[in-house]
Design a protein around this motif. Structure first.
Motif, PDB file in Angstrom:
ATOM      1  N   THR A  62     -35.915  66.548  54.192  1.00  0.00           N
ATOM      2  CA  THR A  62     -36.758  67.412  55.016  1.00  0.00           C
ATOM      3  C   THR A  62     -37.842  66.578  55.680  1.00  0.00           C
ATOM      4  O   THR A  62     -38.594  65.878  55.013  1.00  0.00           O
ATOM      5  CB  THR A  62     -37.411  68.501  54.150  1.00  0.00           C
ATOM      6  N   LEU A  63     -37.900  66.665  57.005  1.00  0.00           N
ATOM      7  CA  LEU A  63     -38.876  65.907  57.783  1.00  0.00           C
ATOM      8  C   LEU A  63     -39.716  66.881  58.595  1.00  0.00           C
ATOM      9  O   LEU A  63     -39.186  67.797  59.231  1.00  0.00           O
ATOM     10  CB  LEU A  63     -38.148  64.937  58.715  1.00  0.00           C
ATOM     11  N   GLY A  93     -51.861  59.811  71.469  1.00  0.00           N
ATOM     12  CA  GLY A  93     -51.871  60.934  70.540  1.00  0.00           C
ATOM     13  C   GLY A  93     -51.414  60.507  69.172  1.00  0.00           C
ATOM     14  O   GLY A  93     -50.538  59.649  69.026  1.00  0.00           O
ATOM     15  N   ARG A  94     -52.013  61.087  68.162  1.00  0.00           N
ATOM     16  CA  ARG A  94     -51.660  60.775  66.777  1.00  0.00           C
ATOM     17  C   ARG A  94     -50.303  61.386  66.440  1.00  0.00           C
ATOM     18  O   ARG A  94     -49.998  62.518  66.821  1.00  0.00           O
ATOM     19  CB  ARG A  94     -52.740  61.330  65.867  1.00  0.00           C
ATOM     20  N   ARG A  95     -49.498  60.640  65.712  1.00  0.00           N
ATOM     21  CA  ARG A  95     -48.219  61.148  65.205  1.00  0.00           C
ATOM     22  C   ARG A  95     -48.261  60.985  63.694  1.00  0.00           C
ATOM     23  O   ARG A  95     -48.331  59.870  63.167  1.00  0.00           O
ATOM     24  CB  ARG A  95     -47.058  60.372  65.810  1.00  0.00           C
ATOM     25  N   HIS A  96     -48.229  62.098  62.998  1.00  0.00           N
ATOM     26  CA  HIS A  96     -48.463  62.093  61.559  1.00  0.00           C
ATOM     27  C   HIS A  96     -47.544  63.125  60.928  1.00  0.00           C
ATOM     28  O   HIS A  96     -47.586  64.310  61.264  1.00  0.00           O
ATOM     29  CB  HIS A  96     -49.934  62.434  61.275  1.00  0.00           C
ATOM     30  N   GLY A  97     -46.682  62.667  60.048  1.00  0.00           N
ATOM     31  CA  GLY A  97     -45.761  63.588  59.405  1.00  0.00           C
ATOM     32  C   GLY A  97     -45.342  63.086  58.041  1.00  0.00           C
ATOM     33  O   GLY A  97     -45.819  62.063  57.553  1.00  0.00           O
ATOM     34  N   ALA A  98     -44.446  63.820  57.408  1.00  0.00           N
ATOM     35  CA  ALA A  98     -44.010  63.478  56.058  1.00  0.00           C
ATOM     36  C   ALA A  98     -42.535  63.773  55.894  1.00  0.00           C
ATOM     37  O   ALA A  98     -41.957  64.605  56.605  1.00  0.00           O
ATOM     38  CB  ALA A  98     -44.825  64.248  55.016  1.00  0.00           C
ATOM     39  N   ARG A  99     -41.946  63.071  54.937  1.00  0.00           N
ATOM     40  CA  ARG A  99     -40.543  63.274  54.591  1.00  0.00           C
ATOM     41  C   ARG A  99     -40.451  63.547  53.103  1.00  0.00           C
ATOM     42  O   ARG A  99     -41.006  62.804  52.285  1.00  0.00           O
ATOM     43  CB  ARG A  99     -39.742  62.019  54.953  1.00  0.00           C
ATOM     44  N   VAL A 100     -39.761  64.616  52.736  1.00  0.00           N
ATOM     45  CA  VAL A 100     -39.447  64.915  51.340  1.00  0.00           C
ATOM     46  C   VAL A 100     -37.989  64.517  51.141  1.00  0.00           C
ATOM     47  O   VAL A 100     -37.099  65.047  51.805  1.00  0.00           O
ATOM     48  CB  VAL A 100     -39.659  66.400  51.018  1.00  0.00           C
ATOM     49  N   THR A 101     -37.756  63.581  50.212  1.00  0.00           N
ATOM     50  CA  THR A 101     -36.478  62.872  50.174  1.00  0.00           C
ATOM     51  C   THR A 101     -35.803  63.004  48.813  1.00  0.00           C
ATOM     52  O   THR A 101     -36.044  62.183  47.908  1.00  0.00           O
ATOM     53  CB  THR A 101     -36.709  61.379  50.491  1.00  0.00           C
ATOM     54  N   PRO A 102     -34.945  63.997  48.605  1.00  0.00           N
ATOM     55  CA  PRO A 102     -34.214  64.102  47.346  1.00  0.00           C
ATOM     56  C   PRO A 102     -33.009  63.150  47.338  1.00  0.00           C
ATOM     57  O   PRO A 102     -32.260  63.063  48.311  1.00  0.00           O
ATOM     58  CB  PRO A 102     -33.739  65.559  47.318  1.00  0.00           C
ATOM     59  N   GLN A 103     -32.828  62.451  46.240  1.00  0.00           N
ATOM     60  CA  GLN A 103     -31.640  61.616  46.088  1.00  0.00           C
ATOM     61  C   GLN A 103     -30.443  62.482  45.720  1.00  0.00           C
ATOM     62  O   GLN A 103     -30.576  63.538  45.108  1.00  0.00           O
ATOM     63  CB  GLN A 103     -31.865  60.576  44.995  1.00  0.00           C
ATOM     64  N   ALA A 104     -29.261  61.983  46.076  1.00  0.00           N
ATOM     65  CA  ALA A 104     -28.033  62.723  45.822  1.00  0.00           C
ATOM     66  C   ALA A 104     -27.047  61.841  45.032  1.00  0.00           C
ATOM     67  O   ALA A 104     -27.456  60.974  44.281  1.00  0.00           O
ATOM     68  CB  ALA A 104     -27.432  63.205  47.142  1.00  0.00           C
ATOM     69  N   GLU A 105     -25.751  62.088  45.238  1.00  0.00           N
ATOM     70  CA  GLU A 105     -24.727  61.351  44.510  1.00  0.00           C
ATOM     71  C   GLU A 105     -24.584  59.912  45.029  1.00  0.00           C
ATOM     72  O   GLU A 105     -25.058  59.597  46.114  1.00  0.00           O
ATOM     73  CB  GLU A 105     -23.379  62.066  44.659  1.00  0.00           C
ATOM     74  N   ARG A 106     -23.958  59.076  44.267  1.00  0.00           N
ATOM     75  CA  ARG A 106     -23.602  57.747  44.729  1.00  0.00           C
ATOM     76  C   ARG A 106     -22.458  57.902  45.736  1.00  0.00           C
ATOM     77  O   ARG A 106     -21.501  58.642  45.475  1.00  0.00           O
ATOM     78  CB  ARG A 106     -23.168  56.849  43.571  1.00  0.00           C
TER      79      ARG A 106
END
Length: 356
Positions: free
Chosen positions: A194-195, A340-353
């Motif tokens: 999610t970004l 302009g400022r660019r500011h965000g976040a990423r929520v990064t769940p790991q998955a399978e190999r």
């Protein structure tokens, strides 16, 4: 010099007072607490293997796997790749069944852009990380990136209002396109990621997404058969070295790793095959001589970057935008002087190999 500046400022205030005008107060930045820090005391151990089951599997058994879209207004980004949900879905209100449905939907469409998600962006980070993100897998802490104080689980997107040295590094290049698949050097890379942006200029900085499934299908069958026999080394060492050079050794939260993944991987839910290489982290094909490896990888990179009919773009200028992502490239089109400022976040769940 400081004395002159102080006197000038006092004179300006006096002038405003005499004219009856008041100096406008600068509004505090709403997301100040999520600004990046590159110095950390974290010294994280190597990541351990874990069992992961993609939640999209549950949606495959759902008699109405897209019921979460019943009130939604949709628009395809391209006919076969990417969907924009303009209204009718609030990510903060999805239950477990609906979250599984959206996991399947993203797997089928490649990427999903959701508008009007201010509730999500303004939600407490504990909820974003431990409730939303953890539903889709084990939360990944980026080994070298800047992070908000107290929330290393949020990988930050950051551009100062006046630009960054990273952007200026593109001045001597023909293109700013840098295709990558997030932290593919991990043994278990991310799944549904999610970004979102807290703040961004109205124009510029689109994100380009690439349909690696379609990129694979475009190749000749005999070549695909050969590619399916190959393994590729992915490395985080170069990213580690750049981070140390830019921000110092104190920015490192975990030591860099290399891992080997199949060049072609299969999606655990849809069963579709996709290319799994990217110039950001893929380094060499195991068992081939360097020239042979470079020739194949560069052919695939060229194929991926030029495949405009299996790519889609997400625009960020609309406030409250959230994107659920796959392989992508950030377009650094700021060289024209956009401020302009660019500011965000990423929520990064790991998955399978990755597997084939």
């Amino acid at each position: 010099m400081s004395t002159i500046v102080t006197q000038t400022a006092e004179a300006a205030v006096a002038k405003l007072s005499l004219s009856g005008e008041s100096k406008p107060a600068e509004q505090p930045y709403k997301f100040q607490r999520f600004l990046p820090e590159w110095t950390t005391l974290l010294n994280l151990p190597p990541l351990e293997p874990f069992e992961h089951i993609d939640p999209g599997h549950k949606a495959l058994k759902d008699p109405q796997p897209r019921s979460f879209l019943d009130s939604a207004k949709l628009q395809s980004v391209t006919p076969n790749f990417g969907t924009e949900i303009q209204d009718g879905v609030d990510l903060t209100k999805l239950d477990a069944r609906e979250r599984a449905q959206i996991a399947l939907f993203v797997a089928q469409r490649g990427f999903v852009v959701l508008r009007n998600q201010q509730n999500f962006i303004e939600a407490e980070p504990e909820w974003q990380i431990n409730d939303w993100g953890a539903f889709f897998g084990r939360i990944h802490i980026h080994p070298v990136s800047g992070q908000p104080k107290d929330y290393p689980q949020l990988h930050l997107v950051w551009r100062e209002a006046t630009g960054t040295s990273d952007e200026r590094a593109y001045d001597n290049k023909l293109s700013t396109t840098t295709v990558h698949s997030d932290v593919s050097y991990e043994a278990q890379p991310p799944g549904l990621t999610t970004l979102f942006l807290y703040d961004t200029p109205e124009d510029g900085g689109d994100t380009l997404f690439i349909d690696q499934v379609e990129a694979y299908k475009r190749l000749s069958p005999s070549f695909c058969e050969y590619l399916e026999t190959l393994q590729v080394e992915h490395s985080g060492v170069e990213q580690y070295e750049r981070a140390v050079k830019a921000h110092g050794i104190d920015t490192i939260k975990r030591q860099p790793v290399k891992n080997v993944h199949p060049l072609v991987r299969r999606h655990p839910v849809t069963g579709e095959k996709a290319l799994y290489v990217n110039p950001g982290f893929s380094r060499r094909i195991i068992g081939l001589k360097q020239e042979e490896s470079d020739a194949i990888l560069n052919l695939l990179y060229d194929h991926i970057s030029k495949g405009h009919d299996f790519q889609g773009r997400a625009r960020w200028g609309t406030p409250g935008t959230v994107v659920l992502v796959t392989a992508h490239s950030a377009l650094v089109d700021w060289n024209s002087g956009i401020v302009g400022r660019r500011h965000g976040a990423r929520v990064t769940p790991q998955a399978e190999r990755p597997f084939l």
